[in-house]
Motif scaffolding. Structure first.
Motif, PDB file in Angstrom:
ATOM      1  N   HIS A  15       0.827  -1.211   0.000  1.00 49.91           N
ATOM      2  CA  HIS A  15       0.000   0.000   0.000  1.00 49.91           C
ATOM      3  C   HIS A  15       0.861   1.261   0.000  1.00 49.91           C
ATOM      4  N   ILE A  16       1.870   1.274   0.832  1.00 54.01           N
ATOM      5  CA  ILE A  16       2.734   2.463   0.929  1.00 54.01           C
ATOM      6  C   ILE A  16       3.470   2.720  -0.384  1.00 54.01           C
ATOM      7  N   LYS A  17       3.922   1.666  -1.041  1.00 52.47           N
ATOM      8  CA  LYS A  17       4.711   1.819  -2.268  1.00 52.47           C
ATOM      9  C   LYS A  17       3.871   2.026  -3.527  1.00 52.47           C
ATOM     10  N   ALA A  18       2.583   1.739  -3.447  1.00 51.61           N
ATOM     11  CA  ALA A  18       1.715   1.850  -4.636  1.00 51.61           C
ATOM     12  C   ALA A  18       1.596   3.310  -5.077  1.00 51.61           C
ATOM     13  N   PRO A  19       1.498   3.522  -6.382  1.00 50.82           N
ATOM     14  CA  PRO A  19       1.344   4.892  -6.879  1.00 50.82           C
ATOM     15  C   PRO A  19      -0.067   5.412  -6.586  1.00 50.82           C
ATOM     16  N   LYS A  20      -0.172   6.718  -6.419  1.00 52.08           N
ATOM     17  CA  LYS A  20      -1.468   7.346  -6.177  1.00 52.08           C
ATOM     18  C   LYS A  20      -2.143   7.659  -7.500  1.00 52.08           C
ATOM     19  N   PRO A  21      -3.435   7.550  -7.574  1.00 53.24           N
ATOM     20  CA  PRO A  21      -4.358   7.095  -6.540  1.00 53.24           C
ATOM     21  C   PRO A  21      -4.228   5.590  -6.324  1.00 53.24           C
ATOM     22  N   ARG A  22      -4.174   5.212  -5.049  1.00 53.78           N
ATOM     23  CA  ARG A  22      -3.940   3.816  -4.697  1.00 53.78           C
ATOM     24  C   ARG A  22      -5.239   3.018  -4.661  1.00 53.78           C
ATOM     25  N   TYR A  23      -5.110   1.761  -5.075  1.00 54.79           N
ATOM     26  CA  TYR A  23      -6.210   0.833  -4.885  1.00 54.79           C
ATOM     27  C   TYR A  23      -6.369   0.594  -3.385  1.00 54.79           C
ATOM     28  N   THR A  24      -7.570   0.263  -2.961  1.00 57.40           N
ATOM     29  CA  THR A  24      -7.805   0.017  -1.537  1.00 57.40           C
ATOM     30  C   THR A  24      -7.800  -1.474  -1.201  1.00 57.40           C
ATOM     31  N   ASP A  25      -7.488  -2.311  -2.149  1.00 59.65           N
ATOM     32  CA  ASP A  25      -7.489  -3.758  -1.916  1.00 59.65           C
ATOM     33  C   ASP A  25      -6.572  -4.168  -0.781  1.00 59.65           C
ATOM     34  N   MET A  26      -5.392  -3.564  -0.699  1.00 62.53           N
ATOM     35  CA  MET A  26      -4.450  -3.941   0.344  1.00 62.53           C
ATOM     36  C   MET A  26      -5.002  -3.586   1.728  1.00 62.53           C
TER      37      MET A  26
END
Length: 128
Positions: free
Chosen positions: A66-77
């Protein structure tokens, strides 16, 4: 690069298929502790850890993804963390992660109303 990241997780999956999860558990731990990889590698590793009932490690992996995902981030994590925290009966983590997801929805997706928001608020209410 993306190819290197994909190769790393595939090599772990192959080892796990050939020798079982116990043979790869330490590899997953090392991946989480030392590697600086694409967020998808951490999400994939988290899925395998959760499948094998290593919930606390899976939560760490989902958090890193989640922290490393690019924004806008998916909320799956975050959703996965909420589920696993519930299985661990960690109500505080459930509530805090629901609040984080509400923030991501509002700040990154401009979503402040609707079924998903209502469900998160209800989960907070039930676990507070």
């Amino acid at each position: 690069t993306k190819l290197v990241n994909t190769r790393i997780i595939y090599q772990l999956w192959i080892k796990e298929c050939r020798f079982g999860f116990d043979a790869t558990k330490d590899d997953y731990k090392t991946l989480l502790e030392t590697a600086d990889l694409d967020w998808t590698v951490y999400a994939d590793a988290a899925d395998r850890l959760a499948f094998n009932m290593e919930y606390e490690l899976a939560i760490k992996a989902y958090e890193k993804a989640h922290i490393k995902a690019p924004k806008p981030r998916y909320t799956d994590m975050l959703q996965s963390i909420i589920i696993l925290a519930g299985l661990l009966d960690n109500r505080e983590l459930v509530v805090n992660t629901c609040k984080r997801e509400l923030n991501v929805l509002a700040e990154e997706w401009n979503i402040t109303k609707g079924e998903q928001v209502d469900a998160l608020k209800e989960t907070i209410r039930k676990n507070s």
